[in-house]
Design a protein around this motif. Sequence first.
Motif, mmCIF file in Angstrom:
data_model
loop_
_atom_site.group_PDB
_atom_site.id
_atom_site.type_symbol
_atom_site.label_atom_id
_atom_site.label_comp_id
_atom_site.label_asym_id
_atom_site.label_seq_id
_atom_site.Cartn_x
_atom_site.Cartn_y
_atom_site.Cartn_z
ATOM 1 N N MET A 133 0.843 -1.203 0.000
ATOM 2 C CA MET A 133 0.000 0.000 0.000
ATOM 3 C C MET A 133 0.869 1.241 0.000
ATOM 4 N N THR A 134 0.612 2.180 -0.891
ATOM 5 C CA THR A 134 1.339 3.434 -0.950
ATOM 6 C C THR A 134 0.423 4.576 -0.582
ATOM 7 N N ASP A 135 1.027 5.716 -0.260
ATOM 8 C CA ASP A 135 0.227 6.881 0.116
ATOM 9 C C ASP A 135 -0.763 7.214 -0.981
ATOM 10 N N GLY A 136 -2.027 7.372 -0.605
ATOM 11 C CA GLY A 136 -3.058 7.726 -1.566
ATOM 12 C C GLY A 136 -3.708 6.521 -2.223
ATOM 13 N N ALA A 137 -3.069 5.362 -2.165
ATOM 14 C CA ALA A 137 -3.642 4.156 -2.767
ATOM 15 C C ALA A 137 -4.668 3.551 -1.822
ATOM 16 N N PRO A 138 -5.700 2.903 -2.362
ATOM 17 C CA PRO A 138 -6.709 2.294 -1.492
ATOM 18 C C PRO A 138 -6.142 1.093 -0.739
ATOM 19 N N ILE A 139 -6.749 0.778 0.398
ATOM 20 C CA ILE A 139 -6.402 -0.420 1.147
ATOM 21 C C ILE A 139 -7.102 -1.593 0.474
ATOM 22 N N ARG A 140 -6.322 -2.531 -0.050
ATOM 23 C CA ARG A 140 -6.873 -3.677 -0.772
ATOM 24 C C ARG A 140 -7.095 -4.832 0.204
ATOM 25 N N ILE A 141 -8.321 -5.356 0.207
ATOM 26 C CA ILE A 141 -8.733 -6.336 1.217
ATOM 27 C C ILE A 141 -9.152 -7.641 0.562
ATOM 28 N N LEU A 142 -8.681 -8.743 1.114
ATOM 29 C CA LEU A 142 -9.141 -10.074 0.723
ATOM 30 C C LEU A 142 -10.052 -10.584 1.831
ATOM 31 N N VAL A 143 -11.308 -10.882 1.503
ATOM 32 C CA VAL A 143 -12.299 -11.332 2.487
ATOM 33 C C VAL A 143 -12.388 -12.852 2.447
ATOM 34 N N CYS A 144 -12.141 -13.511 3.597
ATOM 35 C CA CYS A 144 -12.121 -14.971 3.663
ATOM 36 C C CYS A 144 -13.093 -15.476 4.720
ATOM 37 N N ASP A 145 -14.166 -16.113 4.282
ATOM 38 C CA ASP A 145 -15.159 -16.689 5.195
ATOM 39 C C ASP A 145 -15.919 -17.754 4.429
ATOM 40 N N ASP A 146 -16.258 -18.861 5.100
ATOM 41 C CA ASP A 146 -16.922 -19.946 4.390
ATOM 42 C C ASP A 146 -18.410 -19.684 4.180
ATOM 43 N N GLN A 147 -18.964 -18.677 4.853
ATOM 44 C CA GLN A 147 -20.386 -18.358 4.688
ATOM 45 C C GLN A 147 -20.546 -17.249 3.645
ATOM 46 N N PHE A 148 -21.278 -17.566 2.597
ATOM 47 C CA PHE A 148 -21.448 -16.626 1.483
ATOM 48 C C PHE A 148 -22.030 -15.292 1.936
ATOM 49 N N LEU A 149 -23.054 -15.353 2.797
ATOM 50 C CA LEU A 149 -23.704 -14.118 3.233
ATOM 51 C C LEU A 149 -22.754 -13.244 4.053
ATOM 52 N N VAL A 150 -21.912 -13.882 4.864
ATOM 53 C CA VAL A 150 -20.938 -13.123 5.654
ATOM 54 C C VAL A 150 -19.925 -12.458 4.733
ATOM 55 N N ARG A 151 -19.392 -13.227 3.777
ATOM 56 C CA ARG A 151 -18.432 -12.663 2.823
ATOM 57 C C ARG A 151 -19.031 -11.491 2.069
ATOM 58 N N THR A 152 -20.263 -11.677 1.611
ATOM 59 C CA THR A 152 -20.936 -10.625 0.853
ATOM 60 C C THR A 152 -21.148 -9.388 1.715
ATOM 61 N N GLY A 153 -21.534 -9.622 2.980
ATOM 62 C CA GLY A 153 -21.741 -8.501 3.890
ATOM 63 C C GLY A 153 -20.471 -7.717 4.127
ATOM 64 N N TYR A 154 -19.368 -8.429 4.375
ATOM 65 C CA TYR A 154 -18.085 -7.763 4.573
ATOM 66 C C TYR A 154 -17.670 -7.004 3.320
ATOM 67 N N ALA A 155 -17.789 -7.670 2.175
ATOM 68 C CA ALA A 155 -17.374 -7.044 0.917
ATOM 69 C C ALA A 155 -18.182 -5.776 0.649
ATOM 70 N N THR A 156 -19.487 -5.845 0.915
ATOM 71 C CA THR A 156 -20.343 -4.679 0.707
ATOM 72 C C THR A 156 -19.953 -3.543 1.650
ATOM 73 N N LEU A 157 -19.684 -3.882 2.917
ATOM 74 C CA LEU A 157 -19.270 -2.882 3.902
ATOM 75 C C LEU A 157 -17.962 -2.216 3.487
ATOM 76 N N PHE A 158 -16.980 -3.023 3.112
ATOM 77 C CA PHE A 158 -15.669 -2.469 2.759
ATOM 78 C C PHE A 158 -15.734 -1.653 1.473
ATOM 79 N N ALA A 159 -16.495 -2.126 0.499
ATOM 80 C CA ALA A 159 -16.595 -1.421 -0.784
ATOM 81 C C ALA A 159 -17.204 -0.031 -0.618
ATOM 82 N N ALA A 160 -18.007 0.137 0.430
ATOM 83 C CA ALA A 160 -18.666 1.427 0.662
ATOM 84 C C ALA A 160 -17.769 2.416 1.386
ATOM 85 N N GLN A 161 -16.597 1.976 1.842
ATOM 86 C CA GLN A 161 -15.712 2.850 2.614
ATOM 87 C C GLN A 161 -14.744 3.603 1.701
ATOM 88 N N PRO A 162 -14.573 4.889 1.933
ATOM 89 C CA PRO A 162 -13.573 5.621 1.152
ATOM 90 C C PRO A 162 -12.179 5.085 1.439
#
Length: 230
Positions: free
Chosen positions: A1-30
């Motif tokens: 990660m460099t200054d000004g670059a977004p924080i890139r996140i890998l979401v790991c969970d065996d439950q689809f709904l949990v993964r989707t929830g996390y991904a949706t939450l993170f995608a909405a963050q500046p």
Amino acid sequence: MTDGAPIRILVCDDQFLVRTGYATLFAAQPGFEVAGEAGDGQAAVESAARLRPDVVVMDVRMPVLDGIEATRRMAGPGAPAPVKVLVVTTFNLDEYVYEALRAGASGFLLKDCLPAELVNGVRTVAAGDALLDPTVTRRLIGRFAGRLRPEDPARPDAETHPLAALTQREIEVLKLIAAGLSNREIADVLVISTETVKTYVSRILAKLQLRDRVQAVVLAHRVGLVTDRD
């Protein structure tokens, strides 16, 4: 990660709904970007190697390869290109926390934490700081201390002591880090600024060649600087 670059996140969970929830939450963050998702531990390891995320959000109980072993392969001592891992689980058990930290995790949160706490946790780990859920930190420190036998009972100022490179003030700061205090709390105890504490922490990690505050806590207990009786 460099200054000004977004924080890139890998979401790991065996439950689809949990993964989707996390991904949706993170995608909405500046300043956040979801680099990918994984539904089992082996896929998580392979995805981390391929995508090189800034932070991996990892569940403990995962199929194929459990989250602890996946964390070890991604962030442990033998990892060829370690990444930062934030373990998020429903299990408020000392054994899981202890094993996750030994495996190389930089942080640990419970799944019942607030969304804002999870977002802040990702930012904290991405910045190179360690994070332990406040509901388990104090108890963990005591249990952790009990499992670690000091490697060297010598005085901290002895030449062969692991902390020999530190000044007396840096040893004070390390002891407070190991006791679970935040930078702000350390600043209040020592009556110095938070920025000065950050400088001390950076120096301590650099001198001792530690990745983050979690490793600093482990080392402090291992050399007997802090015990469960402190």
